[in-house]
Design an enzyme around this catalytic site. Structure first.
Site, PDB file in Angstrom:
ATOM      1  N   LYS A  92      19.284  55.291 -28.114  1.00  0.00           N
ATOM      2  CA  LYS A  92      19.650  55.127 -26.709  1.00  0.00           C
ATOM      3  C   LYS A  92      18.687  55.947 -25.849  1.00  0.00           C
ATOM      4  CE  LYS A  92      23.780  55.194 -23.762  1.00  0.00           C
ATOM      5  NZ  LYS A  92      25.243  55.403 -23.725  1.00  0.00           N
ATOM      6  N   SER A 167      28.011  51.792 -21.735  1.00  0.00           N
ATOM      7  CA  SER A 167      26.628  51.948 -21.325  1.00  0.00           C
ATOM      8  C   SER A 167      25.609  51.770 -22.455  1.00  0.00           C
ATOM      9  CB  SER A 167      26.418  53.340 -20.706  1.00  0.00           C
ATOM     10  OG  SER A 167      26.670  54.365 -21.654  1.00  0.00           O
ATOM     11  N   SER A 191      31.676  53.917 -23.773  1.00  0.00           N
ATOM     12  CA  SER A 191      30.296  53.436 -23.751  1.00  0.00           C
ATOM     13  C   SER A 191      29.717  53.080 -25.113  1.00  0.00           C
ATOM     14  CB  SER A 191      29.389  54.488 -23.100  1.00  0.00           C
ATOM     15  OG  SER A 191      29.516  54.462 -21.700  1.00  0.00           O
TER      16      SER A 191
END
Length: 488
Positions: A92, A167, A191
């Site tokens: 990420k 996210s 997320s």
């Protein structure tokens, strides 16, 4: 090792490692398949899957060649190998890579470079994982859709009109599309679990502190970094590599690298396990297809010998939103506002998040927000007192729009709700953040987008949630990965 292009790109890490050790497959072959798949299907920022912010394919191939040599030497000398040696991992974007940009989708951070690796990156590298790409997020990871002016729109490989969630949307999209084998994620309101459910993958929210983060926001007791993968076993593998006390994070705890053990016969091990079932966690509205998929999983568990117990929770949507936004108003929203250099520079969804959180903080002090947290934690503990774990839907809806901002709320099962975060049943377990939670696939909706189910454990009882999740995976028919049209 034989198989079609798509099969190799979607190969799970546990199987790949076994094939590496037996010399049936080379890390170079796996990386080439993943990289080629990304080149074929990722597409552009406007209409494609668009799951990556940055790629390191040349450097990764050199690492894969070194890993292949290491496996040859290990086979000759009968030596052990590192737990992730040769496995492609997409990180990420918020997880720092030393010397690489760390922008978090914010215009104010454009060109900013990280001085050191994030703890999870450090551990993945030490374990032999090959970081070949970084995945997209919304601005400062504060939305459950993944789009930003900096990186464009990330789309769900199962249905390009829909979001993979957020996210950690880029992570889920990359896994589903076969563009990585493992991925890192993070979770402060869902997320990790939201995109896992929308992409037919597995996401783990560990107990607070079990996986180290970076200060100062690592001190936020709602948050946590974690793994995403395509199977429960792969998720357990990456979680074991990432977990354990780290000097950078004073809240981190537990042994490093401790294996999460899965039973050889997860369905057989299920017999007699008491599992609570809550379809709405109080009064969350849930779309019929999601509810039906959740009931189907519960029925399969019961037929396999588990004791499924319907559970009632007293939570209301208003209570949950008041609780989490009071918390965010005192910690996350001020952080986003400070880091962005001004609210007016942010995407509309981020502006809406800050405005809602600011109002909540004005109404509720930090001390009073702790009391709100404690009330939800107490109510969850009471509901789960007679069961070994709880299952419930991950998302209340079958999809969100890829480009949506949802500034006017959302309609769910015939009801209008002021905030689209009410489309997810995830944030209560960030309030109760010592509870381990896995999201695993539960089926697929008519729009082609997968659905997911959460397995919630008692505080710190990681083995139990993985054991039950492995049984759900074994009992639930595996949906085939999406067939993707190569991009020009």
């Amino acid at each position: 090792m034989t198989g079609s292009h798509g099969e190799l790109a979607h190969l799970d890490a546990v199987t790949a490692l076994r094939a590496f050790r037996s010399l049936e497959l080379s890390p170079v072959e796996l990386l080439d398949a993943v990289v080629d798949q990304a080149g074929r299907v990722n597409g552009d920022r406007e209409t494609g899957i668009n799951a990556f912010t940055e790629t390191f394919f040349d450097e990764a191939r050199a690492e894969a060649e070194r890993a292949a040599t290491a496996y040859l030497r290990a086979a000759r000398d009968e030596e052990p190998t590192a737990p992730l040696l040769g496995i492609p991992v997409a990180t990420k974007e918020k997880h720092n890579l030393a010397g690489r940009r760390i922008e978090q989708g914010l215009a104010a951070h454009a060109g900013r470079v990280a001085a050191e690796d994030h703890p999870v990156v450090e551990r993945i590298r030490r374990a032999g994982g090959i970081i070949h790409a970084r995945t997209t997020t919304p601005e400062f990871s504060c939305a459950t859709v993944t789009h930003s002016p900096m990186w464009g729109v990330t789309r769900n490989p199962w249905n390009l009109a829909t979001t993979p969630g957020g996210s950690s949307g880029g992570a889920g999209a990359a896994l589903a599309a076969g563009m990585t084998t493992l991925a890192t994620a993070s979770d402060i309101a869902g997320s990790t679990r939201v995109p896992a459910a929308f992409t037919g993958t597995v996401g783990y929210k560990a107990p607070y502190g079990r996986i180290p983060g970076l200060p100062p926001l690592s001190a936020d007791w709602y948050r946590g970094d974690g793994p995403m993968a395509r199977t429960v076993a792969d998720t357990a593998l990456l979680a074991s590599v990432m977990s354990g006390q780290h000097p950078a994070d004073h809240a981190s705890w537990g042994p490093q690298g401790a294996a999460i053990e899965l039973p050889e016969d997860p369905v057989g091990a299920l017999r007699g396990t008491r599992i609570g079932l809550s379809l709405r966690l109080g009064d969350f509205p849930v779309e019929p297809e999601v509810e039906a998929a959740t009931v189907d999983v519960a029925t399969r568990l019961e037929r396999a010998g588990a004791v499924v117990v319907p559970l009632d929770l007293p939570w209301t949507g208003d209570q949950v939103m008041r609780t989490i936004f009071a918390h965010f108003g005192h910690i996350l929203a001020p952080a986003v506002e400070r880091e962005s250099g001004g609210v007016e520079t942010l995407a509309p969804y981020a502006q809406r998040f800050i405005a809602d959180a600011r109002r909540a903080a004005e109404r509720t002090s930090l001390l009073d927000s702790l009391a709100l947290d404690a009330a939800m934690q107490r109510e969850l503990a009471a509901a789960m007192a007679e069961v070994d774990a709880l299952i419930c839907p991950t998302n209340a809806v079958t999809a969100l729009s890829a480009e949506g901002d949802y500034l006017n709320g959302i309609d769910i099962a015939g009801q209008h709700h002021d905030h689209y975060w009410q489309a997810h049943l995830t944030s209560p377990f960030n309030v109760a953040n010592r509870c381990p939670v896995l999201s695993v696939p539960s089926g697929k909706a008519e729009n082609g987008v997968p659905t997911g189910i959460q397995v919630v454990g008692h505080p710190h009882e990681e083995q139990q949630v993985f054991r039950i999740a492995a049984a759900i995976e074994a009992l639930t028919p595996r949906i085939q990965w999406p067939t993707l049209t190569p991009t020009a």
